[in-house]
Design a protein around this motif. Structure first.
Motif, PDB file in Angstrom:
ATOM      1  N   MET A   1       0.813  -1.162   0.000  1.00  0.00           N
ATOM      2  CA  MET A   1       0.000   0.000   0.000  1.00  0.00           C
ATOM      3  C   MET A   1       0.868   1.240   0.000  1.00  0.00           C
ATOM      4  SD  MET A   1      -2.958   0.633   2.488  1.00  0.00           S
ATOM      5  CE  MET A   1      -4.144   0.627   2.935  1.00  0.00           C
ATOM      6  N   SER A   2       0.526   2.131  -0.857  1.00  0.00           N
ATOM      7  CA  SER A   2       1.343   3.329  -0.986  1.00  0.00           C
ATOM      8  C   SER A   2       0.756   4.456  -0.155  1.00  0.00           C
ATOM      9  CB  SER A   2       1.439   3.726  -2.460  1.00  0.00           C
ATOM     10  OG  SER A   2       0.181   4.128  -2.932  1.00  0.00           O
ATOM     11  N   ILE A   3       1.468   5.552  -0.121  1.00  0.00           N
ATOM     12  CA  ILE A   3       1.041   6.725   0.656  1.00  0.00           C
ATOM     13  C   ILE A   3      -0.250   7.283   0.089  1.00  0.00           C
ATOM     14  CG2 ILE A   3       1.664   9.057   1.298  1.00  0.00           C
ATOM     15  CD1 ILE A   3       4.498   8.199   1.387  1.00  0.00           C
ATOM     16  N   SER A   4      -0.376   7.317  -1.193  1.00  0.00           N
ATOM     17  CA  SER A   4      -1.605   7.846  -1.801  1.00  0.00           C
ATOM     18  C   SER A   4      -2.780   6.940  -1.483  1.00  0.00           C
ATOM     19  CB  SER A   4      -1.423   8.035  -3.298  1.00  0.00           C
ATOM     20  OG  SER A   4      -1.257   6.805  -3.950  1.00  0.00           O
ATOM     21  N   ASP A   5      -2.512   5.620  -1.414  1.00  0.00           N
ATOM     22  CA  ASP A   5      -3.599   4.712  -1.029  1.00  0.00           C
ATOM     23  C   ASP A   5      -4.014   4.973   0.416  1.00  0.00           C
ATOM     24  OD1 ASP A   5      -3.708   3.472  -3.468  1.00  0.00           O
ATOM     25  OD2 ASP A   5      -2.415   1.792  -2.885  1.00  0.00           O
ATOM     26  N   GLY A   6      -3.069   5.274   1.264  1.00  0.00           N
ATOM     27  CA  GLY A   6      -3.345   5.576   2.678  1.00  0.00           C
ATOM     28  C   GLY A   6      -4.145   6.853   2.814  1.00  0.00           C
ATOM     29  N   ILE A   7      -3.797   7.865   2.008  1.00  0.00           N
ATOM     30  CA  ILE A   7      -4.520   9.147   2.046  1.00  0.00           C
ATOM     31  C   ILE A   7      -5.950   8.929   1.553  1.00  0.00           C
ATOM     32  CG2 ILE A   7      -4.633  11.445   1.046  1.00  0.00           C
ATOM     33  CD1 ILE A   7      -1.588  11.498   1.056  1.00  0.00           C
ATOM     34  N   LEU A   8      -6.053   8.149   0.478  1.00  0.00           N
ATOM     35  CA  LEU A   8      -7.393   7.867  -0.045  1.00  0.00           C
ATOM     36  C   LEU A   8      -8.223   7.100   0.988  1.00  0.00           C
ATOM     37  CD1 LEU A   8      -6.801   6.856  -3.775  1.00  0.00           C
ATOM     38  CD2 LEU A   8      -7.978   8.875  -2.909  1.00  0.00           C
ATOM     39  N   GLU A   9      -7.571   6.177   1.637  1.00  0.00           N
ATOM     40  CA  GLU A   9      -8.267   5.384   2.664  1.00  0.00           C
ATOM     41  C   GLU A   9      -8.726   6.286   3.796  1.00  0.00           C
ATOM     42  OE1 GLU A   9      -9.634   1.817   4.338  1.00  0.00           O
ATOM     43  OE2 GLU A   9      -8.625   1.974   2.432  1.00  0.00           O
ATOM     44  N   LYS A  11      -9.309   9.571   3.612  1.00  0.00           N
ATOM     45  CA  LYS A  11     -10.377  10.433   3.105  1.00  0.00           C
ATOM     46  C   LYS A  11     -11.689   9.649   3.022  1.00  0.00           C
ATOM     47  CE  LYS A  11      -8.041  14.035   0.607  1.00  0.00           C
ATOM     48  NZ  LYS A  11      -8.123  14.911  -0.514  1.00  0.00           N
ATOM     49  N   PHE A  12     -11.588   8.398   2.582  1.00  0.00           N
ATOM     50  CA  PHE A  12     -12.792   7.581   2.470  1.00  0.00           C
ATOM     51  C   PHE A  12     -13.414   7.358   3.854  1.00  0.00           C
ATOM     52  CE2 PHE A  12     -14.900   3.412   2.395  1.00  0.00           C
ATOM     53  CZ  PHE A  12     -15.880   3.678   1.437  1.00  0.00           C
ATOM     54  N   GLU A  13     -12.581   7.047   4.847  1.00  0.00           N
ATOM     55  CA  GLU A  13     -13.072   6.852   6.206  1.00  0.00           C
ATOM     56  C   GLU A  13     -13.646   8.149   6.761  1.00  0.00           C
ATOM     57  OE1 GLU A  13     -10.346   5.005   8.933  1.00  0.00           O
ATOM     58  OE2 GLU A  13      -9.882   3.435   7.475  1.00  0.00           O
ATOM     59  N   SER A  14     -13.004   9.272   6.432  1.00  0.00           N
ATOM     60  CA  SER A  14     -13.467  10.581   6.883  1.00  0.00           C
ATOM     61  C   SER A  14     -14.826  10.894   6.265  1.00  0.00           C
ATOM     62  CB  SER A  14     -12.444  11.651   6.510  1.00  0.00           C
ATOM     63  OG  SER A  14     -12.936  12.927   6.824  1.00  0.00           O
ATOM     64  N   LEU A  15     -14.964  10.642   4.962  1.00  0.00           N
ATOM     65  CA  LEU A  15     -16.247  10.890   4.283  1.00  0.00           C
ATOM     66  C   LEU A  15     -17.328   9.955   4.830  1.00  0.00           C
ATOM     67  CD1 LEU A  15     -15.187  11.436   0.567  1.00  0.00           C
ATOM     68  CD2 LEU A  15     -16.235  13.106   2.087  1.00  0.00           C
ATOM     69  N   THR A  16     -16.949   8.702   5.052  1.00  0.00           N
ATOM     70  CA  THR A  16     -17.908   7.746   5.585  1.00  0.00           C
ATOM     71  C   THR A  16     -18.388   8.181   6.965  1.00  0.00           C
ATOM     72  OG1 THR A  16     -16.806   5.963   4.381  1.00  0.00           O
ATOM     73  CG2 THR A  16     -18.262   5.312   6.159  1.00  0.00           C
ATOM     74  N   LEU A  17     -17.445   8.630   7.808  1.00  0.00           N
ATOM     75  CA  LEU A  17     -17.785   9.099   9.146  1.00  0.00           C
ATOM     76  C   LEU A  17     -18.672  10.333   9.072  1.00  0.00           C
ATOM     77  CD1 LEU A  17     -17.258   8.509  12.125  1.00  0.00           C
ATOM     78  CD2 LEU A  17     -15.299  10.042  11.988  1.00  0.00           C
ATOM     79  N   GLU A  18     -18.344  11.278   8.194  1.00  0.00           N
ATOM     80  CA  GLU A  18     -19.140  12.496   8.035  1.00  0.00           C
ATOM     81  C   GLU A  18     -20.534  12.149   7.497  1.00  0.00           C
ATOM     82  OE1 GLU A  18     -18.964  16.774   5.742  1.00  0.00           O
ATOM     83  OE2 GLU A  18     -17.096  15.679   6.030  1.00  0.00           O
ATOM     84  N   TYR A  19     -20.592  11.235   6.535  1.00  0.00           N
ATOM     85  CA  TYR A  19     -21.880  10.809   5.972  1.00  0.00           C
ATOM     86  C   TYR A  19     -22.734  10.160   7.064  1.00  0.00           C
ATOM     87  CZ  TYR A  19     -25.363   8.392   3.166  1.00  0.00           C
ATOM     88  OH  TYR A  19     -26.541   7.934   2.652  1.00  0.00           O
ATOM     89  N   SER A  20     -22.120   9.292   7.867  1.00  0.00           N
ATOM     90  CA  SER A  20     -22.834   8.638   8.969  1.00  0.00           C
ATOM     91  C   SER A  20     -23.352   9.670   9.962  1.00  0.00           C
ATOM     92  CB  SER A  20     -21.932   7.642   9.684  1.00  0.00           C
ATOM     93  OG  SER A  20     -21.599   6.585   8.840  1.00  0.00           O
ATOM     94  N   TYR A  21     -22.540  10.667  10.267  1.00  0.00           N
ATOM     95  CA  TYR A  21     -22.936  11.731  11.196  1.00  0.00           C
ATOM     96  C   TYR A  21     -24.130  12.507  10.633  1.00  0.00           C
ATOM     97  CZ  TYR A  21     -22.806  16.006  13.947  1.00  0.00           C
ATOM     98  OH  TYR A  21     -23.140  17.081  14.724  1.00  0.00           O
ATOM     99  N   LEU A  22     -24.042  12.906   9.352  1.00  0.00           N
ATOM    100  CA  LEU A  22     -25.138  13.658   8.725  1.00  0.00           C
ATOM    101  C   LEU A  22     -26.421  12.823   8.666  1.00  0.00           C
ATOM    102  CD1 LEU A  22     -23.301  15.470   5.781  1.00  0.00           C
ATOM    103  CD2 LEU A  22     -24.274  16.529   7.812  1.00  0.00           C
ATOM    104  N   LEU A  23     -26.262  11.557   8.314  1.00  0.00           N
ATOM    105  CA  LEU A  23     -27.424  10.668   8.237  1.00  0.00           C
ATOM    106  C   LEU A  23     -28.061  10.508   9.618  1.00  0.00           C
ATOM    107  CD1 LEU A  23     -29.140   8.872   6.437  1.00  0.00           C
ATOM    108  CD2 LEU A  23     -27.552   7.005   6.893  1.00  0.00           C
TER     109      LEU A  23
END
Length: 120
Positions: A1-9, A11-23
């Motif tokens: 896994m590269s650094i960009s994959d880690g950043i994407l991961e 961001k994805f977790e951050s978006l998922t958490l934010e989406y869960s919070y909004l929902l």
């Protein structure tokens, strides 16, 4: 896994958490809205029930009053009917007596007229 994959991961977790919070916020908001709506409907139903119960009580009282009046009028009707029947019988007896008296007097008158003719 590269650094960009880690950043994407991340961001994805951050978006998922934010989406869960909004929902969660949206669902909580809807729950509160519908609970208030349900409470309002329940209160309105209770008010209508109270009004209907009042009307039922009023109508029941009126029915009882009219029933009492009906029963009193039935008693009075029967009393008057009995009195009328008694008066009818009394008048029939009187008519019979007067008819008999009339017949007797008519007969006596005829006899008197006959006697008077004989005497002339």
């Amino acid at each position: 896994m590269s650094i960009s994959d880690g950043i994407l991961e991340e961001k994805f977790e951050s978006l998922t958490l934010e989406y869960s919070y909004l929902l969660t916020q949206q669902l909580e908001s809807q729950r509160e809205f519908f609970e208030k709506k349900l409470l309002f409907v329940e209160q309105e139903a209770m008010e209508r029930i109270a009004i209907v119960e009042g009307e039922v009580q009023k109508v029941t009282q009126e029915k009882d009053k009219y029933k009492e009046l009906y029963e009193q009028s039935e008693i009075e009707r029967k009393r008057l009917e009995k009195k009328g029947e008694e008066e009818r019988r009394r008048f029939e007896k009187r008519i019979d007596l007067l008819s008999n008296k009339f017949n007797t007097l008519s007969k006596e008158l005829s006899e008197e007229v006959e006697l008077n003719k004989c005497l002339q």
